[in-house]
Write an enzyme that holds these catalytic residues in place. Structure first.
Site: not given
Length: 769
Positions: A447, A717
C-alpha cells in the site's frame, strides 16, 4: 487418488516420550522424520527485543488475497522441485539435481496448484471429530477427477510419495519454511504461549506422524509447528522426546521471556521446568488435554476463534495404494496438515481484523468460501468474504466494495501476486473512461508504494513530460529501466480502460535496485518517494547526457553542459532551496549557506491534540540556537561559539512536498504522533520566504494530493487522496479500490504527506487522451 477424512486430535504425552534414552551409534540425521524447525525467524524480519502485549496483524483485504500472498509461486516451487528428480529415476541423479535447482513454476503450473489445493479445502474443516464428509465427499470428488487427472501438480505430488519417509519430510520442510517466513511479519504473539500435541488418524488407522503446535491461546494463531516420529527422535538423541519437541518449538522465541502452557503429562518430575527456565521460559502445567480455566466461555467470539486448538477433521486426497507397499504414506497427510494450518491462520487473522464489524464466520464456512474463491472456474460465481479492514470506509460503502470484489474475483485466469488481471474483470470494466483514475492492486503489503504512485500519477507536468512521444523514444534509446517501467505504468493509468491495474513490474524493478523494499513488511512511503524520484532523476540525466553527446561539441560550454546534464523534469518540479544565516552570539559574525531540498520534513508541536500546517512550518523555520556539543566554529573567534541559525525559503519549488514527522522516539520506545494537523486547500508560504525572493505571488500553493497513514509504526495502511485534473474531482485510492469524494472530505487527521503545486493543474496534454 481417493478421499479420506483425516483427524488431528489433541492427545497427551506418553510415558516413553518423557524417558531419557541411549542414542545408537549408527543413527544418522537422515533417519529422522522430523521437520527441522520450519517456523524459523525470517532474516528479513527484524527480531523483537521485547514481547508485545497484544497481537500485531498487518492490514490486508480479502482472505483470498492473504492466503495467496503466503501460498505464492515460490512456495509451490519449493514443494515440487524434487519431483523432477524422482520421475527421472536413480540413474540420472546428478542431472536431476541440476534440474531441481532450475525448476520454475509456470503460470499454468501455479494455477494447477491453487486449483488442487482448492479441491482439498472444498468441504471445509470440521472442528473436533465430527466428520460429515463420508459418501458425499467421494461423490463430489468424482466430479473433480477429470480436472485432477489433467492437473500437473497432482502428478508431481504422487511422484514425491515414492521418496523415503525422511526425504518426504525434507520436501515438506522446505515448503513450510518458505510459507512460515511470510507469517513472521503478520503476527506477533502475546507473552503467553501453549504447546499442544496431536495425533493424525484416518477412521481407525493411525499414522506414524505426530504433530506438535506452538500456539497463541489468546488468538488461536499457530506460531510454530513440528511434525515428528517418536521412534526416530529416540534413536537420534539421548534427550527425551518431549524435551526435543518443545525445544524446537520454542527456539525462535528464546529472547521473549514467554510463559508456556504445557500438558501435565509432560511433567518429567520438574526436569523439563528446570531445563527450559535456563532458556528464559516459564512453564505452567495444565490438566491433561483439557481447556485451561482461563479459556473464554462457550459461544463467545474468542471460544470460536480458538476452537481448532483442540483438533479438527477434514478431507484429504491420498494415493489409491502405497507405491512402496511399506505402510501408510506420510507425505500427503503431512501436506494436508500444512495446508490446513495455512487456512486456520488465515481464518484467525481475518477474524482478528474484522471482529469490530460484528460479523461472524465459523471455520467450516470460512474454509468452504475460501476454497470456492481459490477455484479458478469462470462459470461459478465467487462469494466474497468480508474485508479484513474496512475502517477507512463508512459502513454504507461495504456492500459496494463487496460487489466490486465479487466482479474481480470471477476469473478465468489465476492471479499470480497481482501480475495478471482477470479476464472477466476487464470485460466488466469496458465502459471505464476516467483517465488518471486507476486503482493499483496490492501485491503483498504494498500500500505504501501504491499511495506514492497515485500521487506521482496526479502530478500533471511530470505525466505530460514522461508520456511525451519524444521523451519515450529517448528513454528507450538510453535503456533507462526504472523510467521506462514507470512510463508504462503511467500510460496504463492514463490511457488504459481498466478501473485498476497491477504495478508488479514497477515493484519488481524497484526491489531489485533497493533491496530494503524487497519484503512484505510495512515500509515508509516518504522514504520510497525520495528513492523513486532520485532514480527517475538519474535516468533522465542519462538521457540528457546521451543527447548532449549527439550535439556538436564545439558549441558546448561548461555552464551549458552542467545545466543540460544536471537539470531534469524531476529537479525542475520538485527541487527547492533553503537558505541558512548563522550568527555568532559572541562577535555577531554572519555566514550564509544554501541547501537544495526535495521534501520538507516538518516537526509536529508536542503535547497538543490539534494544530495547523502553518504551526508545523513555523516550528521548522523558527530561529534556533546551537549550544553545547552543537556549537559551530566561528571564523573570526576561531573558537566554537553559541550560534543562532535562521532558516528561510530561498527558492520555492514548483511542487511542494511536505512530510509530517509522525514517527519518533519517546525514550527508548518508538511511537506515532496522532496529532490532528489541519491543512488548507490553498497554502501561503510568504511568512517563510527569504528577503532575496522578490515575486511573492510565487509563494501561493494549491493542494492536489494527500497520503494518509492509519495504524501504528509496525501495523498500518496507506491510502491516497488525489485531485484528478481531467475531471476536476477528488478521489480516494485504497489500493485497487477507488471512490470519488467531495473536497470537503479531503481533510484527514491521518495525513502523512501533503503535495502542493504553484498553479492548479489543467487537463494534461497527452497524445491519445
Amino acid at each position: 487418488m481417493k478421499a479420506k477424512a483425516l483427524s488431528v486430535k489433541e492427545c497427551a504425552w506418553m510415558s516413553e516420550d518423557c524417558h531419557l534414552v541411549d542414542i545408537p551409534r549408527e543413527a544418522t540425521q537422515r533417519d529422522t522424520l522430523c521437520l527441522p524447525n520450519i517456523f524459523q525467524k525470517s532474516k528479513k524480519v527484524k527480531p523483537l527485543t521485547k514481547t508485545r502485549p497484544s497481537p500485531n496483524c498487518q492490514v490486508y483485504y480479502t482472505a483470498r488475497e492473504l492466503l495467496l500472498e503466503v501460498l505464492d509461486r515460490e512456495a509451490i516451487r519449493e514443494l515440487i522441485r524434487r519431483a523432477a528428480g524422482v520421475k527421472a529415476g536413480p540413474n540420472r541423479q546428478s542431472h536431476c539435481q541440476s534440474r531441481e535447482q532450475s525448476t520454475d513454476v509456470s503460470e499454468e503450473g501455479y494455477a494447477d496448484a491453487v486449483t488442487w489445493f482448492s479441491v482439498v479445502l472444498q468441504s471445509g474443516l470440521s472442528l473436533g471429530e465430527n466428520c460429515n464428509f463420508g459418501h458425499d465427499l467421494n461423490v463430489k470428488l468424482d466430479g473433480w477427477q477429470g480436472v485432477l487427472k489433467r492437473n500437473s501438480i497432482q502428478a508431481d505430488l504422487l511422484s514425491l510419495t515414492r521418496l523415503e519417509d525422511g526425504e518426504k519430510l525434507e520436501v515438506l520442510s522446505a515448503f513450510c519454511g518458505h510459507i512460515t517466513q511470510r507469517y513472521q511479519a503478520l503476527h506477533t504473539p502475546g507473552p503467553n504461549l501453549a504447546v499442544k500435541k496431536y495425533r493424525l488418524s484416518s477412521q481407525q488407522e493411525h499414522y506414524s506422524l505426530y504433530l506438535a503446535l506452538l500456539c497463541d491461546p489468546s488468538s488461536g494463531f499457530i506460531c510454530n509447528m513440528y511434525l515428528y516420529c517418536p521412534e526416530q527422535l529416540q534413536r537420534q538423541s539421548k534427550k527425551s522426546v518431549v524435551e526435543q519437541v518443545v525445544r524446537h518449538l520454542l527456539r525462535p522465541f528464546c529472547n521473549h521471556r514467554c510463559v508456556v502452557q504445557l500438558d501435565s503429562s509432560a511433567w518429567m518430575e520438574e526436569r523439563l521446568t528446570h531445563i527450559l527456565s535456563r532458556l528464559g521460559f516459564t512453564i505452567h502445567f495444565v490438566p491433561t488435554v483439557k481447556r485451561p480455566p482461563s479459556s473464554p466461555p462457550e459461544g463467545s467470539m474468542m471460544s470460536e476463534l480458538i476452537a481448532h486448538l483442540q483438533g479438527w477433521t477434514g478431507p484429504a486426497l491420498v494415493p489409491l495404494s502405497d507405491p512402496k507397499g511399506t505402510g501408510v504414506d506420510v507425505f500427503l497427510p503431512g501436506l494436508w496438515v500444512t495446508l490446513h494450518v495455512i487456512c486456520i491462520n488465515t481464518f484467525v487473522l481475518h477474524t482478528l481484523q474484522s471482529q469490530s464489524s460484528g460479523k461472524k464466520v465459523n471455520l467450516t464456512q470460512f474454509t468452504r468460501t475460501l476454497a470456492s474463491q481459490l477455484a479458478m472456474n469462470s462459470s461459478t460465481a465467487v462469494p466474497v468474504l468480508p474485508r479484513l479492514n474496512s475502517s477507512s470506509y463508512q459502513e454504507k460503502n461495504v456492500s459496494n466494495i463487496c460487489k466490486q470484489r465479487t466482479n474481480t474475483n470471477i476469473c478465468g485466469q489465476v492471479t499470480v501476486k497481482g501480475k495478471h488481471r482477470c479476464s472477466s474483470a476487464v470485460s466488466l470494466q469496458n465502459n471505464w473512461n476516467r483517465p488518471g483514475v486507476c486503482g493499483l492492486d496490492n501485491s503483498g503489503n504494498s500500500c505504501y508504494l501504491n499511495a506514492v504512485l497515485q500521487c506521482l500519477c496526479s502530478t500533471v507536468p511530470l505525466v505530460e513530460h514522461l508520456l511525451d512521444q519524444e521523451t519515450r523514444r529517448e528513454l528507450e534509446k538510453s535503456k533507462c529501466l526504472v523510467a521506462e517501467v514507470f512510463v508504462r505504468l503511467l500510460e496504463e493509468m492514463w490511457l488504459g480502460t481498466n478501473s485498476s491495474c497491477a504495478p508488479v513490474e514497477a515493484r519488481s524493478v524497484l526491489c531489485s535496485i533497493f533491496p530494503q523494499f524487497n519484503n512484505y513488511s510495512q515500509q515508509d512511503a516518504q522514504e520510497l518517494l525520495l528513492f523513486l524520484l532520485n532514480t527517475l532523476h538519474d535516468d533522465l540525466k542519462k538521457v540528457a547526457k546521451d543527447q548532449m553527446h549527439c550535439s556538436i561539441r564545439q558549441q558546448r560550454q561548461e555552464h551549458n553542459r552542467y545545466c543540460t546534464t544536471e537539470s531534469t523534469i524531476v529537479s525542475q518540479l520538485f527541487e527547492g532551496q533553503l537558505s541558512y544565516i548563522t550568527l555568532c552570539m559572541h562577535c555577531d559574525q554572519q555566514a550564509y549557506s544554501t541547501q537544495t531540498f526535495t521534501v520538507l520534513s516538518l516537526p509536529i508541536p508536542a503535547g497538543i491534540l490539534k494544530c495547523s500546517i502553518q504551526d508545523c512550518l513555523s516550528l521548522f523555520f523558527e530561529q534556533t540556537v546551537l549550544t553545547g556539543g552543537e556549537q559551530l566554529l566561528c571564523s573570526v573567534c576561531r573558537m566554537r561559539r553559541e550560534t543562532a541559525v535562521i532558516t528561510s525559503l530561498d527558492k520555492p519549488p514548483e511542487i511542494l512536498m511536505l512530510h509530517l514527522k509522525r514517527f519518533g522516539c519517546k525514550g527508548k520506545k518508538q511511537v506515532k504522533l496522532t496529532t490532528n494537523v489541519a491543512f488548507p486547500m490553498k497554502l501561503d508560504l510568504t511568512p517563510f520566504l527569504s528577503s532575496s525572493v522578490h515575486n511573492v505571488s510565487d509563494s501561493s500553493y494549491h493542494l492536489y494530493a494527500v497520503v494518509n497513514h492509519t495504524g501504528h509504526l509496525n501495523m498500518g495502511h496507506y491510502t491516497a487522496l488525489c485531485h484528478n485534473a481531467s475531471a476536476q474531482t477528488w478521489h480516494l485510492f485504497d489500493d485497487s479500490l477507488v471512490r470519488e469524494v467531495q473536497d470537503t472530505l479531503v481533510q484527514s487527521p491521518n495525513a502523512y504527506m501533503l503535495l502542493y503545486s504553484r498553479k492548479p493543474f489543467q487537463k494534461p496534454k497527452i497524445q491519445g487522451l
